[in-house]
Write a protein that holds these residues in place. Structure first.
Motif, mmCIF file in Angstrom:
data_model
loop_
_atom_site.group_PDB
_atom_site.id
_atom_site.type_symbol
_atom_site.label_atom_id
_atom_site.label_comp_id
_atom_site.label_asym_id
_atom_site.label_seq_id
_atom_site.Cartn_x
_atom_site.Cartn_y
_atom_site.Cartn_z
ATOM 1 N N ARG A 208 0.960 -1.072 0.077
ATOM 2 C CA ARG A 208 0.045 0.125 -0.081
ATOM 3 C C ARG A 208 0.941 1.161 -0.078
ATOM 4 N NH1 ARG A 208 -4.219 -2.007 4.823
ATOM 5 N NH2 ARG A 208 -5.373 -3.561 3.380
ATOM 6 N N LYS A 209 1.978 1.302 0.364
ATOM 7 C CA LYS A 209 3.108 2.329 0.604
ATOM 8 C C LYS A 209 3.880 2.600 -0.768
ATOM 9 C CE LYS A 209 3.048 2.206 5.723
ATOM 10 N NZ LYS A 209 3.840 1.874 6.590
ATOM 11 N N ILE A 210 4.250 1.413 -1.352
ATOM 12 C CA ILE A 210 5.284 1.535 -2.434
ATOM 13 C C ILE A 210 4.855 0.984 -3.642
ATOM 14 C CG2 ILE A 210 7.179 1.158 -0.573
ATOM 15 C CD1 ILE A 210 7.659 -1.490 -1.915
ATOM 16 N N GLU A 211 3.772 0.459 -3.810
ATOM 17 C CA GLU A 211 3.227 -0.102 -5.238
ATOM 18 C C GLU A 211 2.425 0.876 -5.729
ATOM 19 O OE1 GLU A 211 4.160 -2.787 -6.724
ATOM 20 O OE2 GLU A 211 5.052 -4.127 -5.166
ATOM 21 N N PRO A 212 2.456 1.321 -7.286
ATOM 22 C CA PRO A 212 1.691 2.197 -7.786
ATOM 23 C C PRO A 212 0.301 1.684 -7.807
ATOM 24 C CG PRO A 212 3.603 1.653 -9.234
ATOM 25 C CD PRO A 212 3.601 0.543 -7.842
ATOM 26 N N THR A 213 0.016 0.421 -8.062
ATOM 27 C CA THR A 213 -1.323 -0.318 -7.829
ATOM 28 C C THR A 213 -1.199 -1.464 -6.979
ATOM 29 O OG1 THR A 213 -1.667 0.394 -10.111
ATOM 30 C CG2 THR A 213 -3.309 -1.349 -9.332
ATOM 31 N N PRO A 214 -1.573 -1.533 -5.956
ATOM 32 C CA PRO A 214 -1.295 -2.540 -4.653
ATOM 33 C C PRO A 214 -1.708 -3.747 -5.099
ATOM 34 C CG PRO A 214 -1.653 -0.572 -3.557
ATOM 35 C CD PRO A 214 -1.855 -0.128 -5.030
ATOM 36 N N GLU A 215 -2.920 -3.706 -5.731
ATOM 37 C CA GLU A 215 -3.803 -4.867 -6.290
ATOM 38 C C GLU A 215 -2.901 -5.673 -7.533
ATOM 39 O OE1 GLU A 215 -5.120 -1.925 -6.241
ATOM 40 O OE2 GLU A 215 -5.983 -1.998 -4.390
ATOM 41 N N LYS A 216 -2.132 -5.002 -7.930
ATOM 42 C CA LYS A 216 -1.175 -5.442 -9.302
ATOM 43 C C LYS A 216 0.356 -5.261 -8.690
ATOM 44 C CE LYS A 216 -4.867 -5.212 -12.561
ATOM 45 N NZ LYS A 216 -5.372 -4.643 -13.994
ATOM 46 N N PRO A 217 0.763 -5.813 -7.862
ATOM 47 C CA PRO A 217 2.118 -5.448 -7.465
ATOM 48 C C PRO A 217 3.402 -5.900 -8.363
ATOM 49 C CG PRO A 217 1.418 -7.635 -6.321
ATOM 50 C CD PRO A 217 0.150 -6.850 -6.916
#
Length: 235
Positions: A208-217
């Motif tokens: 949630r902190k570093i991924e542009p889209t947390p659902e598609k890491p």
């Protein structure tokens, strides 16, 4: 302390078993397979510290092609080619394919062990650089000496101690699948519980902190059946 892991790729059943038994008896973890397809499946589960790769293998890919694929997949894994005795061409092609060393058949088990230990020492030095200080993670940077995660503007992103410990392990093991159990034991200093989801929850918070889209890491990726893998940016 975890024993070094070796993946032995050898189609001759007798040689495969003999080499596996000798290395295991000298405190090495060995998984033995007989062809390139089995090698690829095993590596999809976990990257070993060293691969012993026979040049003459059945199937569409010989040892040289597999060595090139392996080196492109991971720059740190050790590779030793098992070549025909006295065949200088095989030795040269093996080294050009990305291998670290070669052993000519028929080989003395003690020579094979010595070559394995030598390449493993070099691989460890490659995978743990002495001045690892800042590691890019997507659009963020992990500052190891200061235990900080910084965004693109250089601002501090809040991290718990547990989240930092997980990111540090990933930073030290790029492009290497890490199991949930090992992550839990390494970062929490306690034995695993088959129902413990602490690592999964920690990874969810980190994403949630570093991924542009947390659902598609794309930074901390899921490796099905194994755990997670940190993939550094390529640019």
């Amino acid at each position: 302390m975890q024993l070094p892991s070796i993946l032995l790729v050898e189609d001759d059943a007798f040689q495969r078993k003999a080499a596996e038994t000798y290395l295991v008896n000298h405190d090495l973890r060995v998984i033995a397979v007989e062809n390139g397809a089995q090698m690829r499946r095993q590596i999809s589960r976990a990257m070993p510290d060293l691969v012993l790769l026979d040049v003459q293998l059945p199937g569409q890919e010989d040892g040289f092609a597999l060595a090139r694929w392996l080196r492109e997949s991971n720059t740190r894994v050790g590779i030793i080619m098992l070549t025909a005795a006295g065949d200088a061409v095989d030795k040269v092609l093996g080294l050009e394919s990305g291998a670290d060393d070669y052993v000519a058949k028929p080989y003395e088990p003690r020579e094979l062990l010595a070559r394995c230990k030598s390449v493993l020492r070099r691989s460890v030095n490659k995978s743990t650089p002495s001045r690892l200080e800042r590691v890019r993670m997507g659009d963020f940077t992990l500052d190891l000496p200061r235990r900080l995660l910084l965004d693109a503007a250089g601002k501090d992103v809040a991290l718990t101690s547990g989240e930092f410990d997980v990111l540090k392990i990933f930073a030290e093991n790029p492009n290497r699948p890490l199991s949930r159990d090992w992550l839990l034991e390494t970062t929490s200093h306690r034995s695993r519980d088959p129902f413990d989801r602490a690592i999964d929850l920690r990874i969810t918070r980190i994403r949630r902190k570093i991924e542009p889209t947390p659902e598609k890491p794309v930074v901390i990726r899921t490796v099905r059946g194994v755990g997670y893998m940190f993939v550094p940016p390529t640019e």
